[in-house]
Design an enzyme around this catalytic site. Structure first.
Site, PDB file in Angstrom:
ATOM      1  N   GLU A  26       0.854  -1.192   0.000  1.00 61.07           N
ATOM      2  CA  GLU A  26       0.000   0.000   0.000  1.00 61.07           C
ATOM      3  C   GLU A  26       0.893   1.247   0.000  1.00 61.07           C
ATOM      4  O   GLU A  26       2.009   1.221   0.531  1.00 61.07           O
ATOM      5  CB  GLU A  26      -0.886  -0.022   1.261  1.00 61.07           C
ATOM      6  CG  GLU A  26      -1.753   1.218   1.409  1.00 61.07           C
ATOM      7  CD  GLU A  26      -2.852   1.060   2.466  1.00 61.07           C
ATOM      8  OE1 GLU A  26      -2.921   0.007   3.125  1.00 61.07           O
ATOM      9  OE2 GLU A  26      -3.650   2.004   2.615  1.00 61.07           O
ATOM     10  N   ASN A  71      -6.677   1.519   2.752  1.00 66.85           N
ATOM     11  CA  ASN A  71      -7.402   2.767   2.979  1.00 66.85           C
ATOM     12  C   ASN A  71      -6.972   3.844   1.985  1.00 66.85           C
ATOM     13  O   ASN A  71      -7.763   4.700   1.592  1.00 66.85           O
ATOM     14  CB  ASN A  71      -7.165   3.257   4.404  1.00 66.85           C
ATOM     15  CG  ASN A  71      -7.698   2.282   5.438  1.00 66.85           C
ATOM     16  OD1 ASN A  71      -8.555   1.459   5.136  1.00 66.85           O
ATOM     17  ND2 ASN A  71      -7.192   2.348   6.656  1.00 66.85           N
ATOM     18  N   ASN A 171     -12.077  -0.749  -1.036  1.00 64.92           N
ATOM     19  CA  ASN A 171     -11.448  -1.316   0.153  1.00 64.92           C
ATOM     20  C   ASN A 171     -12.263  -0.967   1.394  1.00 64.92           C
ATOM     21  O   ASN A 171     -12.594   0.199   1.603  1.00 64.92           O
ATOM     22  CB  ASN A 171     -10.036  -0.749   0.322  1.00 64.92           C
ATOM     23  CG  ASN A 171      -9.365  -1.251   1.596  1.00 64.92           C
ATOM     24  OD1 ASN A 171      -9.019  -2.418   1.693  1.00 64.92           O
ATOM     25  ND2 ASN A 171      -9.199  -0.376   2.581  1.00 64.92           N
ATOM     26  N   GLU A 172     -12.575  -1.959   2.206  1.00 65.85           N
ATOM     27  CA  GLU A 172     -13.233  -1.762   3.512  1.00 65.85           C
ATOM     28  C   GLU A 172     -14.285  -0.657   3.473  1.00 65.85           C
ATOM     29  O   GLU A 172     -14.253   0.291   4.271  1.00 65.85           O
ATOM     30  CB  GLU A 172     -12.180  -1.487   4.598  1.00 65.85           C
ATOM     31  CG  GLU A 172     -11.263  -2.672   4.817  1.00 65.85           C
ATOM     32  CD  GLU A 172     -10.335  -2.561   6.024  1.00 65.85           C
ATOM     33  OE1 GLU A 172     -10.235  -1.469   6.616  1.00 65.85           O
ATOM     34  OE2 GLU A 172      -9.722  -3.575   6.381  1.00 65.85           O
ATOM     35  N   TYR A 243      -6.985  -8.941  11.470  1.00 65.78           N
ATOM     36  CA  TYR A 243      -5.694  -8.778  12.150  1.00 65.78           C
ATOM     37  C   TYR A 243      -5.891  -9.184  13.606  1.00 65.78           C
ATOM     38  O   TYR A 243      -6.955  -8.945  14.179  1.00 65.78           O
ATOM     39  CB  TYR A 243      -5.244  -7.314  12.111  1.00 65.78           C
ATOM     40  CG  TYR A 243      -4.976  -6.786  10.720  1.00 65.78           C
ATOM     41  CD1 TYR A 243      -3.765  -7.032  10.092  1.00 65.78           C
ATOM     42  CD2 TYR A 243      -5.936  -6.034  10.041  1.00 65.78           C
ATOM     43  CE1 TYR A 243      -3.507  -6.549   8.821  1.00 65.78           C
ATOM     44  CE2 TYR A 243      -5.685  -5.547   8.760  1.00 65.78           C
ATOM     45  CZ  TYR A 243      -4.470  -5.803   8.155  1.00 65.78           C
ATOM     46  OH  TYR A 243      -4.211  -5.321   6.893  1.00 65.78           O
ATOM     47  N   GLU A 291      -6.488  -9.350   3.384  1.00 66.24           N
ATOM     48  CA  GLU A 291      -5.657  -8.730   4.428  1.00 66.24           C
ATOM     49  C   GLU A 291      -5.700  -9.627   5.650  1.00 66.24           C
ATOM     50  O   GLU A 291      -6.783  -9.834   6.222  1.00 66.24           O
ATOM     51  CB  GLU A 291      -6.157  -7.327   4.807  1.00 66.24           C
ATOM     52  CG  GLU A 291      -5.852  -6.269   3.774  1.00 66.24           C
ATOM     53  CD  GLU A 291      -6.183  -4.857   4.246  1.00 66.24           C
ATOM     54  OE1 GLU A 291      -5.988  -4.547   5.446  1.00 66.24           O
ATOM     55  OE2 GLU A 291      -6.634  -4.060   3.403  1.00 66.24           O
ATOM     56  N   GLN A 346       1.373  -6.546   5.536  1.00 58.50           N
ATOM     57  CA  GLN A 346       1.695  -6.284   4.157  1.00 58.50           C
ATOM     58  C   GLN A 346       3.040  -6.936   3.854  1.00 58.50           C
ATOM     59  O   GLN A 346       3.413  -7.862   4.575  1.00 58.50           O
ATOM     60  CB  GLN A 346       1.685  -4.780   3.923  1.00 58.50           C
ATOM     61  CG  GLN A 346       0.288  -4.157   4.227  1.00 58.50           C
ATOM     62  CD  GLN A 346       0.125  -2.718   3.780  1.00 58.50           C
ATOM     63  OE1 GLN A 346       0.975  -2.131   3.150  1.00 58.50           O
ATOM     64  NE2 GLN A 346      -1.021  -2.113   4.157  1.00 58.50           N
TER      65      GLN A 346
HETATM   66  O1  AHR Z   1      -3.128  -2.908   6.095  1.00 53.99           O
HETATM   67  C1  AHR Z   1      -3.347  -1.728   6.812  1.00 53.99           C
HETATM   68  C2  AHR Z   1      -4.780  -1.223   6.692  1.00 53.99           C
HETATM   69  O2  AHR Z   1      -5.627  -2.119   7.354  1.00 53.99           O
HETATM   70  C3  AHR Z   1      -5.348  -1.129   5.306  1.00 53.99           C
HETATM   71  O3  AHR Z   1      -5.053   0.064   4.686  1.00 53.99           O
HETATM   72  C4  AHR Z   1      -6.825  -1.244   5.547  1.00 53.99           C
HETATM   73  O4  AHR Z   1      -7.493  -1.830   4.481  1.00 53.99           O
HETATM   74  C5  AHR Z   1      -6.938  -2.033   6.833  1.00 53.99           C
HETATM   75  O5  AHR Z   1      -7.764  -1.425   7.741  1.00 53.99           O
END
Ligand code: AHR
Length: 497
Positions: A26, A71, A171-172, A243, A291, A346
């Site tokens: 990113e 993001n 994205n999200e 995450y 992700e 990432q």
């Molecule tokens: O990977 C970091 C961030 O985590 C990304 O930009 C977003 O998609 C997620 O919230």
């Protein structure tokens, strides 16, 4: 402690799509600038790509890399990142509070992908922009010639189309932190129209609908039902993001998070299949877990607002993180019949397995190794092992098996590999593997990571957290016996003959 695993070729879950070993770059922190791109670095090639980074990316054997966010993409004008560099604007990135210099953009990333032996998974901006800009970038990247956008690409020095196959529809989009966040119905409509027009531009592409930004997001479940119900006929995958962190310093609960991940995946599969049944469709929607990782060490670190490429999300991973990353990837493989794409988020510096110093060195984080083992040896089909082992209870979970395991069978190379995490913090496990129909298969390598404190980390000066080889396990009467050290990551490779 003792445990048993039974394995047979018939215990096949499915063929592993190599894209399950994907990752993510990113425009965030030092992922691009100081990560993959640093023209003044001593190892930089003629494009300004750090060769030391490419070398490690190749070791990870990453087949697909998602780009340019995250993001970031929800406020990105892709046109700012193409054409002569001196004409590109500097813009504020509202997602991360930084300044984007646009020295690196679509064509640079595609050139980098070629060098790294990876494909690009491109995300379009459905936050501040819409279907029109989305179909334009498909035309710019994938149309051969003879149209405004394809000819513009050619005028930028890129004669051949990039032929990007995989496209994320935003994205999200469920998150309030996202520029242009939407309700599920608003998003479903925009995603449908964008996907439709992108596929009219290039019918060979596949599109990924944004699922929830995590299992704990308040709209999780209903978001997938509502948005996918609208866009079902045009999209191919629904995304999942997750995450984990050990916020409470509770290692048994942290290592058990893969159970929660299992439930998350199961729920999304059920939603896809419910919508399939509802419309009596033959079309199956698969999953793109685009992700996933551990992310918490770097939360709330201050940085200079509006600076270019500040050190953001620079988690330094410890040994227990490596064990959870291994367990998470094993869990994804257990669903390889439905999860076709996954991206470790990432790749460099930003919550990443590879860490660099701008202008300086590079090291492999602890999480680098389980990912590298699975990505390199976990090809072919996945086999579901029958595991018979003791279980533990902890604060957040009950009945957590001490062993997390998957096996992969590469018929072509006549190789079978068993991956195991021993989550028992105190005790070694004597593991008997019953190799039912693997006659003639012999161990060729037994790799493990063990003997480390849970908080042990690697750094530029010291990379003590790394795998080592063990004596080969014995096989007696089709039973392979191996000792899995307490709190360890293990890879047992077998080959025929
Ligand atoms: O990977 C970091 C961030 O985590 C990304 O930009 C977003 O998609 C997620 O919230």
């Amino acid at each position: 402690m003792k445990a048993k695993i039974t394995l047979a070729k018939e215990f096949r879950i499915g063929e592993i799509d190599k894209r399950i070993y994907g990752s993510f770059i990113e425009h965030l922190g030092r992922a691009v600038y100081g990560g993959i791109y640093e023209p003044d670095h001593p190892t930089a090639d003629e494009n300004g790509f750090r060769q030391d980074v490419i070398d490690l990316v190749k070791k990870l054997n990453v087949p697909v890399v998602r780009y340019p966010g995250g993001n970031f993409v929800s406020g990105y004008n892709w046109e700012d990142g193409v054409g002569p560099v001196e004409n590109r604007p500097k813009k504020l990135d509202l997602a991360w509070g930084t300044t984007e210099p646009n020295l690196f953009g679509t064509n640079e990333f595609l050139a980098w992908c070629k060098k790294a032996n990876a494909e690009c998974m491109m995300a379009v901006n459905l936050g501040t922009r819409g279907p029109d800009e989305a179909r334009n970038i498909v035309e710019y990247c994938n149309h051969k010639k003879g149209s405004y956008w394809s000819d513009l690409r050619i005028s930028h020095g890129v004669k051949d189309p990039h032929n990007i196959k995989l496209w994320c529809l935003g994205n999200e989009m469920d998150g309030g932190w996202q520029m242009g966040a939407k309700t599920a119905t608003e998003y479903g409509r925009v995603a449908l129209e964008a996907s439709k027009m992108m596929k009219w531009t290039d019918p060979t592409i596949e599109t990924v609908l944004c699922g929830s930004s995590g299992r704990y997001h308040p709209t999780f479940g209903q978001w997938e039902v509502d948005s996918l119900d609208i866009a079902y006929d045009s999209v191919d995958y629904v995304s999942l993001h997750q995450y984990y962190g050990n916020h409470a310093d509770d290692t048994p609960s942290f290592l058990a998070k893969s159970l929660e991940l299992e439930e998350f995946i199961h729920t999304v599969i059920c939603i896809c299949d419910y919508l399939k049944a509802k419309r009596r469709s033959k079309k199956q929607i698969n999953l793109s877990f685009d992700e996933w990782n551990v992310w918490y060490h770097s939360h709330n670190r201050p940085f200079e607002k509006w600076s270019v490429a500040p050190p953001l999300l620079e988690d330094i991973y410890n040994f227990e993180d490596a064990l959870l990353v291994g367990s998470m990837l094993i869990t994804l493989l257990r669903h390889c019949d439905r999860i076709k794409i996954a991206c470790l988020a990432q790749l460099v510096n930003v919550i990443a397995p590879i860490f660099t110093q701008t202008g300086g060195g590079i090291f492999r984080q602890t999480i680098f190794f389980p990912f590298m083992h699975l990505s390199n040896y976990g090809r072919g089909s996945a086999l579901l092992p029958l595991i018979d082992c003791e279980k533990y209870d902890c604060k957040d979970f009950t009945d957590v098996p001490y062993i997390e395991s998957i096996a992969t069978f590469n018929e072509e190379n006549e190789e079978m590999t068993i991956f195991c995490v021993n989550k028992n913090l105190e005790e070694n496990i004597i593991l008997d593997v019953n190799l039912l129909d693997f006659d003639g298969y012999k161990p060729v390598e037994f790799i493990s990571m063990d003997g480390h404190a849970k908080n042990e980390v690697n750094s530029f000066d010291n990379t003590s957290v790394k795998p080592h080889n063990n004596p080969l396990p014995e096989i007696d009467n089709s039973i392979l016996t191996a000792e899995l050290k307490a709190f360890s990551w293990n890879v047992i490779r077998l080959k025929k003959g």
